[in-house]
Design an enzyme around this catalytic site. Structure first.
Site, mmCIF file in Angstrom:
data_model
loop_
_atom_site.group_PDB
_atom_site.id
_atom_site.type_symbol
_atom_site.label_atom_id
_atom_site.label_comp_id
_atom_site.label_asym_id
_atom_site.label_seq_id
_atom_site.Cartn_x
_atom_site.Cartn_y
_atom_site.Cartn_z
ATOM 1 N N HIS A 1 47.880 125.710 25.357
ATOM 2 C CA HIS A 1 48.417 124.358 25.526
ATOM 3 C C HIS A 1 49.619 124.390 26.468
ATOM 4 O O HIS A 1 50.322 125.401 26.565
ATOM 5 C CB HIS A 1 48.853 123.786 24.184
ATOM 6 C CG HIS A 1 47.723 123.457 23.279
ATOM 7 N ND1 HIS A 1 47.907 122.728 22.128
ATOM 8 C CD2 HIS A 1 46.397 123.748 23.328
ATOM 9 C CE1 HIS A 1 46.750 122.583 21.505
ATOM 10 N NE2 HIS A 1 45.820 123.201 22.216
ATOM 11 N N GLU B 1 52.602 123.078 26.314
ATOM 12 C CA GLU B 1 53.904 123.371 25.712
ATOM 13 C C GLU B 1 54.081 124.864 25.463
ATOM 14 O O GLU B 1 55.124 125.439 25.767
ATOM 15 C CB GLU B 1 54.071 122.650 24.371
ATOM 16 C CG GLU B 1 53.901 121.162 24.418
ATOM 17 C CD GLU B 1 52.502 120.728 24.026
ATOM 18 O OE1 GLU B 1 51.515 121.163 24.666
ATOM 19 O OE2 GLU B 1 52.388 119.938 23.080
ATOM 20 N N CYS C 1 51.281 119.238 19.010
ATOM 21 C CA CYS C 1 50.431 119.516 17.851
ATOM 22 C C CYS C 1 51.156 120.513 16.936
ATOM 23 O O CYS C 1 52.272 120.946 17.229
ATOM 24 C CB CYS C 1 49.095 120.093 18.310
ATOM 25 S SG CYS C 1 49.232 121.756 19.018
ATOM 26 N N CYS D 1 52.055 123.873 18.741
ATOM 27 C CA CYS D 1 53.135 123.753 19.718
ATOM 28 C C CYS D 1 54.459 123.388 19.040
ATOM 29 O O CYS D 1 55.518 123.870 19.448
ATOM 30 C CB CYS D 1 52.755 122.751 20.798
ATOM 31 S SG CYS D 1 51.324 123.339 21.758
#
Length: 168
Positions: free
Chosen positions: A72, A74, A102, A105
């Site tokens: 992801h 992040e 999420c 993260c």
């Protein structure tokens, strides 16, 4: 918007004070990364880590390209910032991201002790900064960053909506 309809603290969209020019610029930089992701057929989420107004790290989702569901934006931006700064904490940094983090993260934000998190669109299906849960501000954790959501929310959300509409 969060599941309960509330907006959270310090939001630029809705009832809070207007966003700072620095926060808008940070989200705009994250949006550039999100557009890069979309051009590579990745879910268009982008993230940028800033310290003292300077970009330390930038990233976008790379789950498809890396064949890694944990890649992801992040997480990649946090890893990049930790490496660039030769540190294990980012307490003097701000993470700008186009979508509410999420659980994975948000956990990385807490572990890296990121000082501030500023995000664009809320994620009613997986967001952990107020939508589904609030891991970032959980009172039982050893670190709770400042969290500001809804900055450039419409632009961030529109990019995601268009991406998924085009895939159908």
């Amino acid at each position: 918007m969060r599941k309960d309809g509330a907006r959270g603290s310090g939001l630029g969209a809705g009832g809070g004070p207007p966003p700072s020019p620095a926060d808008v610029a940070g989200i705009e930089a994250a949006l550039e990364e999100a557009r890069r992701a979309a051009s590579r057929n990745e879910v268009p989420v982008g993230a940028v880590v800033l310290r003292d107004g300077h970009v330390v790290s930038r990233a976008h989702n790379e789950t498809v390209g890396r064949a890694d569901p944990t890649a992801h934006a992040e997480l990649l931006a946090i890893r990049g910032a930790l490496q660039a700064l030769h540190t294990d904490r980012l307490d003097d940094c701000t993470l700008y991201v186009t979508l509410e983090p999420c659980a994975q993260c948000a956990g990385a934000v807490v572990l890296a002790k990121v000082g501030r998190v500023v995000f664009g669109a809320y994620d009613p299906k997986a967001g952990m900064a107020g939508s589904v849960g609030d891991l970032l501000r959980h009172p039982g954790l050893n670190h709770r960053p400042e969290v500001i959501g809804g900055i450039e929310e419409e632009a961030c959300g529109q990019l995601l909506r268009e991406f998924f509409e085009n895939r159908r």
